[in-house]
Each structure stands twice: as C-alpha cells, then as structure tokens.
Design a protein around this motif. Structure first.
Motif, PDB file in Angstrom:
ATOM      1  N   ASP A  21      43.652  39.332  36.361  1.00 25.30           N
ATOM      2  CA  ASP A  21      42.958  39.111  38.194  1.00 25.30           C
ATOM      3  C   ASP A  21      40.765  39.646  37.435  1.00 25.30           C
ATOM      4  N   ILE A  22      40.060  39.655  36.055  1.00 25.62           N
ATOM      5  CA  ILE A  22      39.338  39.984  36.189  1.00 25.62           C
ATOM      6  C   ILE A  22      38.952  38.539  35.594  1.00 25.62           C
TER       7      ILE A  22
ATOM      8  N   LEU B 132      38.002  36.980  38.592  1.00 28.88           N
ATOM      9  CA  LEU B 132      37.319  37.156  39.965  1.00 28.88           C
ATOM     10  C   LEU B 132      35.652  36.429  38.840  1.00 28.88           C
ATOM     11  N   TYR B 133      35.404  35.897  37.713  1.00 31.65           N
ATOM     12  CA  TYR B 133      35.164  36.090  37.251  1.00 31.65           C
ATOM     13  C   TYR B 133      34.429  33.955  37.535  1.00 31.65           C
ATOM     14  N   THR B 134      36.529  33.378  38.022  1.00 32.36           N
ATOM     15  CA  THR B 134      35.913  31.859  38.205  1.00 32.36           C
ATOM     16  C   THR B 134      35.545  31.735  39.796  1.00 32.36           C
ATOM     17  N   ASN B 135      36.235  32.784  40.342  1.00 33.11           N
ATOM     18  CA  ASN B 135      35.353  32.780  41.667  1.00 33.11           C
ATOM     19  C   ASN B 135      34.246  32.608  41.937  1.00 33.11           C
ATOM     20  N   PHE B 136      33.827  33.512  41.689  1.00 29.97           N
ATOM     21  CA  PHE B 136      32.436  33.918  41.282  1.00 29.97           C
ATOM     22  C   PHE B 136      31.571  32.805  40.891  1.00 29.97           C
ATOM     23  N   LYS B 137      31.906  31.685  39.853  1.00 32.76           N
ATOM     24  CA  LYS B 137      31.187  31.084  38.961  1.00 32.76           C
ATOM     25  C   LYS B 137      31.146  30.053  40.121  1.00 32.76           C
TER      26      LYS B 137
END
Length: 431
Positions: free
Chosen positions: A417-418, A421-426
C-alpha cells in the motif's frame, strides 16, 4: 518341653555323631552348625518356592472365577508373593533359636535382621493393598476423576514413617512411643522437610472437596505453559498432557494459590462460545438511500425485515412532517445497522449455532482500528476441530458479505500500500 527337647536332639545329632567319631569338639560344633543352617536355608527356599507358586496359582484360579477385578489387581501388585513369605518366616523364627542356642550373639543378630525384614514385609503388604485399592477405584466411574494418587501417597508416607519408627526402635532398643516423643522435638525440621508434601496434601483435599479439577478436565495454566487435559493428580504434581502431546507438571498447591482456567463448564454445557469481531472502517458507515434500500432488499435473509422496518420509518417521518431532503433528519437506516441485522439473521439460520443460548451481534466502542462488530454465540459442536471449522465458516461468510452493504473492513496499511501510494504520488503530473 518334650517337643523342644526332641528338636534340639535332632539339631545336635550330627555334632554328637562327629564327636563320637573322634573329631575335635569345636570343629564338630561348627560343622553341625553349618549343616543345620544349610538345611534350614534350603528348607526355607523350597517351602517359599512351593508356597509362592501355590498361593499365586490359587489366587489366579480364584480371580478367574470371580466377577470383581479387585483380586486381579491384588495379583498385579504382588500381594500373593508377599503373603507367601509369612510361613517361611514363621519356620525360621521357630527353629533358629534351637540351631543357634549355643551362639547367642549370632542368634541375636539373625533375630534382629529377621525383625527388620518382617517390618519391611508388613509395609510391602500394606503398600500392595493400597496400590490395589487405588487401581481398583480408578476403574469405578464415581472415582475415576478423583485425585486418588494424592490420598494413597499420604497413606504410604504414613505407613513408611511408622515402619521406620519400628525399625529405629529395634536398632536403638527404645519403645516406639518413646521414639515418637523424641521426634516431637524435631517437628520443626520435619515440617520443613515435608513442607511440599504437606502443602500438596492440603491442596489435594481442597481440590477434591471443592471439585476444582478432575482427571480428564481441560485446563489452561499460562504460568506453567499448560494447555491440555489433566491425566494425573498426585501429592506433589498435577500432570497435564498438552494438545501438542507434550506434558507439563504443575505443583498441586498452585491449583489453589494461583489462577488458572478450567474448561469443564464449557464441556458440560450444551454449546461452546464463539466470541470474535470484525472491524469496520468508520468512514464507510452511511445513511441508506432508497436506491441502496432496493438493492439490499434482494438479500433474502433480511428482505422481510427491511420491508417492515422501512414502513415504520416512513410512517413516523410522514406523521411528523420530517424534511427528508437532508438524510440526517428524522429516522433512517444505516448500512452498518442493516449489516448487523443480516449477521444476526445469518446466525439464526445457521444449523451449527445453538439458538437457546446467547446469540448477540453488537457494537463495541470505536477503536483506532475501526468499529468492532462483535459476534457472540454458541456452537452446538464443542469438539475443538469442529468448533474452529464452524467459527471460520461464519467469519468467512461475514467478511465476504461486508462489501455488499457498502462497508469496508479496516486493515493496517502494508508495504505494498505504501509503495503504491508512493508510485502514484511520483507519477502524478506536476501542478
């Protein structure tokens, strides 16, 4: 007196014959003594062998003809073997004084050893009777779950103490009463030595009288890592066979001095409790719209309830002119409330659930992990493997049913999940 003279004549016959043949008096005396003792020992061994075989075979014949098992346990505890030694001992007592009449020191020594052996033999006979009684009572249903080992061990200790007192009385020449009085001065030391035994005996009585634990009970004693069935209760320890087939020994006194869990009440009851919760995300709880309601009515278990409940709500709202443009006004149903009702209906319809015992579906106080919806009911089958299967079957279904009510289960975020989330934010386009 005439019999005594005749027996003495027999024992001295060889000695007199050797003297008449010209042998030295002292040598003839010792040869006669050796032959007499050898003859006595041989006679005792032969008689002892015959009697033991006769007594044992007689017991076996007798036990085969009786229906009770008490005599069978007598044979297993060597009771006939010990009884068969009585007549040879009487024979030695009645003859040794004639053989050693001119050897008083040796006579006293033999009689002393014989007295000690008789005391030990009596103790063995009582021990055999106690073991027989214990094993026999264990076959009786009314005594099979009682701590018989503890009581038998206490009686055995008492018998050995009495036997040792008689032995010391023989060694010291003091009476048993005087010896017992002298032990009173050492009572503090004895209490210290037998502290665990005394505590175990007291605990065994309390366990039995208060019916705290029986043989066969399932107990959980976390302090000692015990979780299984009680297989033995004796004076010092309680033996528990854990469910992983290991054994745990618990001091008997701990059963009354510490806290443990006995599952006998569950085993005796008509059902075994299931108490578990699912955690619902709080932000997934909502008021039910008319579209949602029509969709939920397709669930057969709660369709009659929803129809009846919604009519009551609509009647109340219409009677009181409630403005339903805002859902919070008036009375409304929530998806969480409907899910609770569905869980209750599912349990009521489940064949493995005992309907005459508690059956509750309830909210618990909200937690950081969500709202706990707890299931409290009782399965009809109390066997461990079947109980776990029933519990898992119920919660498999309820967990799978949660999304149908537009609810979400709480789950702590994982590494995936983390990472997502990091991939979507990047990958998100810059503003």
């Amino acid at each position: 007196m005439e019999d005594l003279f005749d027996f003495k004549f027999i024992t001295c016959a060889l000695e007199d014959y050797l003297i008449k043949q010209g042998m030295n008096l002292e040598v003839a005396e010792y040869i006669g003594l050796f032959v007499n003792l050898s003859a006595l020992i041989l006679a005792v061994l032969v008689i002892n062998y015959i009697l033991r075989r006769f007594v044992i075979e007689s017991f076996k014949t007798f036990t085969n003809r009786t229906k009770t098992t008490f005599d069978d346990f007598l044979i297993k505890s060597n009771f006939p073997k010990y009884i068969g030694q009585i007549i040879p001992i009487i024979l030695i007592y009645s003859t040794i004084s004639y053989i050693l009449i001119d050897h008083q020191f040796m006579l006293k020594l033999v009689l002393f050893i014989l007295d000690i052996y008789v005391i030990i033999l009596v103790v063995w006979i009582f021990r055999s009777l106690l073991r027989t009684t214990r094993n026999f009572l264990k076959t009786q249903d009314e005594y099979s779950d009682k701590p018989l080992d503890s009581y038998i061990q206490v009686l055995m200790i008492f018998i050995w103490v009495v036997g040792i007192m008689f032995i010391f009385s023989e060694i010291t020449g003091k009476s048993v009463i005087n010896f017992a009085i002298s032990l009173g001065a050492a009572s503090a030391v004895l209490l210290l030595i037998f502290k665990d035994t005394i505590l175990g005996f007291v605990a065994s009585i309390q366990v039995s009288v208060n019916d705290i634990v029986r043989i066969g009970d399932w107990i959980t004693f976390s302090k000692y890592g015990a979780d299984g069935n009680v297989t033995e209760i004796n004076l010092a320890t309680v033996k528990v066979q854990n469910f992983d087939n290991t054994f745990t020994s618990i001091p008997t006194y701990s059963l009354i001095s510490d806290s443990f869990q006995n599952w006998r009440g569950m085993q005796d009851s008509p059902g075994r409790r299931i108490k578990r919760a699912v955690f619902i995300k709080q932000n997934s709880v909502k008021f039910v719209s008319s579209e949602d309601l029509e969709r939920y009515k397709k669930i057969s278990l709660i369709a009659p309830y929803l129809e009846h409940r919604q009519k009551e709500i609509d009647k109340y709202n219409n009677t009181n002119n409630i403005n339903k443009e805002i859902p919070i006004n008036g009375r409304n149903q929530t998806n969480l409330g409907i899910f609770r009702k569905y869980a209750d209906a599912y349990l009521q319809d489940h064949s493995a659930i005992h309907k005459e015992l508690y059956l509750i579906v309830r909210h618990l106080a909200p937690t950081p992990q969500g709202i706990p919806v707890e299931i409290l009911c009782f399965s009809r089958d109390k066997r461990w493997e079947n109980f776990e299967y029933i519990s898992a079957d119920i919660f498999d279904h309820l967990i799978a049913a949660v999304p149908y009510f537009d609810l979400k289960l709480f789950e702590s975020p994982s590494g995936d999940d983390i990472q997502r989330l990091y991939t979507n934010f990047k990958d998100a386009p810059e503003a």
